[in-house]
Design a protein around this motif. Structure first.
Motif, PDB file in Angstrom:
ATOM      1  N   ARG A  43      64.782 -65.978  26.098  1.00 52.66           N
ATOM      2  CA  ARG A  43      64.419 -64.622  25.631  1.00 52.66           C
ATOM      3  C   ARG A  43      65.590 -63.642  25.621  1.00 52.66           C
ATOM      4  NH1 ARG A  43      59.275 -64.244  29.125  1.00 52.66           N
ATOM      5  NH2 ARG A  43      60.478 -62.771  30.377  1.00 52.66           N
ATOM      6  N   PHE A  91      68.643 -62.849  14.829  1.00 57.96           N
ATOM      7  CA  PHE A  91      68.210 -61.549  14.326  1.00 57.96           C
ATOM      8  C   PHE A  91      69.392 -60.787  13.745  1.00 57.96           C
ATOM      9  CE2 PHE A  91      63.903 -61.485  15.773  1.00 57.96           C
ATOM     10  CZ  PHE A  91      63.873 -62.283  16.902  1.00 57.96           C
ATOM     11  N   THR A 104      68.972 -49.306  17.182  1.00 58.65           N
ATOM     12  CA  THR A 104      69.367 -50.522  16.495  1.00 58.65           C
ATOM     13  C   THR A 104      68.096 -51.100  15.908  1.00 58.65           C
ATOM     14  OG1 THR A 104      71.211 -50.908  18.012  1.00 58.65           O
ATOM     15  CG2 THR A 104      70.416 -52.784  16.736  1.00 58.65           C
ATOM     16  N   PHE A 106      66.081 -54.040  13.947  1.00 62.18           N
ATOM     17  CA  PHE A 106      66.158 -55.493  13.826  1.00 62.18           C
ATOM     18  C   PHE A 106      65.291 -56.014  12.675  1.00 62.18           C
ATOM     19  CE2 PHE A 106      68.399 -56.777  17.685  1.00 62.18           C
ATOM     20  CZ  PHE A 106      68.347 -55.623  18.429  1.00 62.18           C
ATOM     21  N   GLY A 107      65.750 -57.121  12.092  1.00 66.44           N
ATOM     22  CA  GLY A 107      64.910 -57.859  11.168  1.00 66.44           C
ATOM     23  C   GLY A 107      63.903 -58.711  11.921  1.00 66.44           C
ATOM     24  N   ALA A 108      63.081 -59.434  11.172  1.00 67.20           N
ATOM     25  CA  ALA A 108      62.019 -60.235  11.779  1.00 67.20           C
ATOM     26  C   ALA A 108      62.521 -61.550  12.359  1.00 67.20           C
ATOM     27  CB  ALA A 108      60.918 -60.507  10.763  1.00 67.20           C
ATOM     28  N   GLY A 109      63.742 -61.934  12.013  1.00 68.90           N
ATOM     29  CA  GLY A 109      64.343 -63.115  12.604  1.00 68.90           C
ATOM     30  C   GLY A 109      64.238 -64.370  11.751  1.00 68.90           C
TER      31      GLY A 109
ATOM     32  N   TYR B  35      62.801 -51.879  24.110  1.00 72.35           N
ATOM     33  CA  TYR B  35      62.272 -52.449  22.878  1.00 72.35           C
ATOM     34  C   TYR B  35      61.017 -53.249  23.219  1.00 72.35           C
ATOM     35  CZ  TYR B  35      66.426 -51.410  20.067  1.00 72.35           C
ATOM     36  OH  TYR B  35      67.419 -50.767  19.381  1.00 72.35           O
ATOM     37  N   GLN B  37      58.814 -56.569  21.714  1.00 73.65           N
ATOM     38  CA  GLN B  37      58.886 -57.682  20.776  1.00 73.65           C
ATOM     39  C   GLN B  37      57.572 -58.447  20.796  1.00 73.65           C
ATOM     40  OE1 GLN B  37      61.960 -60.623  21.556  1.00 73.65           O
ATOM     41  NE2 GLN B  37      62.033 -61.215  19.410  1.00 73.65           N
ATOM     42  N   GLY B  40      56.797 -63.653  17.232  1.00 75.78           N
ATOM     43  CA  GLY B  40      57.252 -63.925  15.878  1.00 75.78           C
ATOM     44  C   GLY B  40      57.890 -62.749  15.169  1.00 75.78           C
ATOM     45  N   GLN B  41      58.150 -61.687  15.903  1.00 74.71           N
ATOM     46  CA  GLN B  41      58.730 -60.484  15.299  1.00 74.71           C
ATOM     47  C   GLN B  41      60.070 -60.148  15.921  1.00 74.71           C
ATOM     48  OE1 GLN B  41      57.244 -58.818  12.705  1.00 74.71           O
ATOM     49  NE2 GLN B  41      55.792 -60.522  12.762  1.00 74.71           N
ATOM     50  N   GLY B  42      60.794 -59.275  15.268  1.00 75.92           N
ATOM     51  CA  GLY B  42      62.015 -58.754  15.857  1.00 75.92           C
ATOM     52  C   GLY B  42      61.706 -57.628  16.821  1.00 75.92           C
ATOM     53  N   PRO B  43      62.652 -57.298  17.689  1.00 76.61           N
ATOM     54  CA  PRO B  43      62.435 -56.188  18.627  1.00 76.61           C
ATOM     55  C   PRO B  43      62.195 -54.877  17.893  1.00 76.61           C
ATOM     56  CG  PRO B  43      64.331 -57.500  19.281  1.00 76.61           C
ATOM     57  CD  PRO B  43      63.940 -57.960  17.915  1.00 76.61           C
ATOM     58  N   PHE B  45      62.051 -50.760  18.379  1.00 77.94           N
ATOM     59  CA  PHE B  45      62.565 -49.689  19.235  1.00 77.94           C
ATOM     60  C   PHE B  45      61.446 -48.850  19.837  1.00 77.94           C
ATOM     61  CE2 PHE B  45      65.385 -46.374  20.623  1.00 77.94           C
ATOM     62  CZ  PHE B  45      64.734 -45.187  20.356  1.00 77.94           C
ATOM     63  N   LEU B  91      61.677 -55.646  26.162  1.00 74.21           N
ATOM     64  CA  LEU B  91      63.101 -55.877  26.374  1.00 74.21           C
ATOM     65  C   LEU B  91      63.796 -54.574  26.726  1.00 74.21           C
ATOM     66  CD1 LEU B  91      63.799 -58.108  23.235  1.00 74.21           C
ATOM     67  CD2 LEU B  91      63.724 -58.894  25.596  1.00 74.21           C
ATOM     68  N   GLY B 107      63.850 -59.700  29.546  1.00 77.82           N
ATOM     69  CA  GLY B 107      62.551 -59.200  29.123  1.00 77.82           C
ATOM     70  C   GLY B 107      61.450 -59.415  30.150  1.00 77.82           C
TER      71      GLY B 107
END
Lengths: 116, 113
Positions: A43, A91, A104, A106-109, B35, B37, B40-43, B45, B91, B107
């Motif tokens: 993680r 990411f 910052t 982030f995209g979905a990865g 953050y 999360q 299946g997603q990005g962090p 804010f 996170l 996290g």
């Protein structure tokens, strides 16, 4: 508002081969940073590479390099000589350099699988 | 410490309960971020601290969420009346200043049953 899009939910690469992960972003700003972070199953997000938008030269860190196309708002990551330890979520991220640009985004990865 | 430390690493709580999540940043880092999360997603804010003050809390989803950093080091994210939708990995990250890259902790995985 700025957005980051990663259109590849999953990618797969054979060990020792090269793979490219795609990222596009949307912004009206001219000064910003772009990042690629790696997130293994532990993680913890780990910084892979960073690019300042004012720099024309693409950033490189050992086997990792980027193709930064500012006009196209594209920021892809190339991993050369892929190793089993490269398997992780990747990411793409954006941060403004303007005053107040603390976030910052982030995209979905993209989940990268490395085949032995 | 050597890195950003988050405790607990996992937290299971019942719907409606109150939880606190702790973040201990890298020594000397003035900037601290939270953050969230989802699977299946990005962090996403939540909040940013510069020193003791919350410089940007625009990501907090509602008034059940609150965060403090009273001495400019350790931060606590507090969630009141937890809901199942709050289940996620939270996170924490710190940086030397706002222009430096983020250093993340491992996290806290929050599960609301």
């Amino acid at each position: 508002a700025q957005t980051v899009t990663q259109s590849q939910p999953e990618m797969s690469v054979q060990e020792a081969e090269t793979v490219t992960l795609s990222c596009t972003y949307d912004t009206s700003e001219s000064d910003y940073y772009l990042f690629w972070y790696k997130q293994p199953p532990s993680r913890q997000m780990i910084l892979v590479i960073r690019q300042e938008a004012y720099k024309q030269q693409n950033a490189t860190e050992n086997r990792f390099s980027v193709n930064f196309q500012k006009a196209a708002k594209s920021f892809s990551l190339k991993i050369s000589d892929s190793q089993l330890g490269d398997a992780a979520m990747y990411f793409c991220a954006y941060r403004s350099q303007n005053t107040g640009g603390f976030k910052t985004i982030f995209g979905a990865g993209t989940r990268l699988f490395v085949k032995a | 410490g050597a890195g950003v430390s988050q405790t607990p690493s996992n937290k299971v709580t019942e719907k409606g309960k109150y939880v606190e999540l702790r973040c201990d940043p890298i020594s000397g880092h003035t900037a601290l971020y939270w953050y969230r999360q989802s699977l299946g997603q990005g962090p996403e804010f939540l909040i940013y601290f510069q020193g003791t003050g919350a410089a940007d809390d625009s990501g907090l989803p509602n008034d059940r969420f609150f965060a403090v950093r009273p001495e400019g080091s350790v931060s606590t994210l507090k969630i009141q009346r937890t809901e199942r939708g709050d289940s996620a990995v939270y996170l924490c990250a710190s940086s030397q200043d706002r222009d430096s890259p983020l250093h993340f902790g491992n996290g806290t995985r929050l599960t609301v049953t």
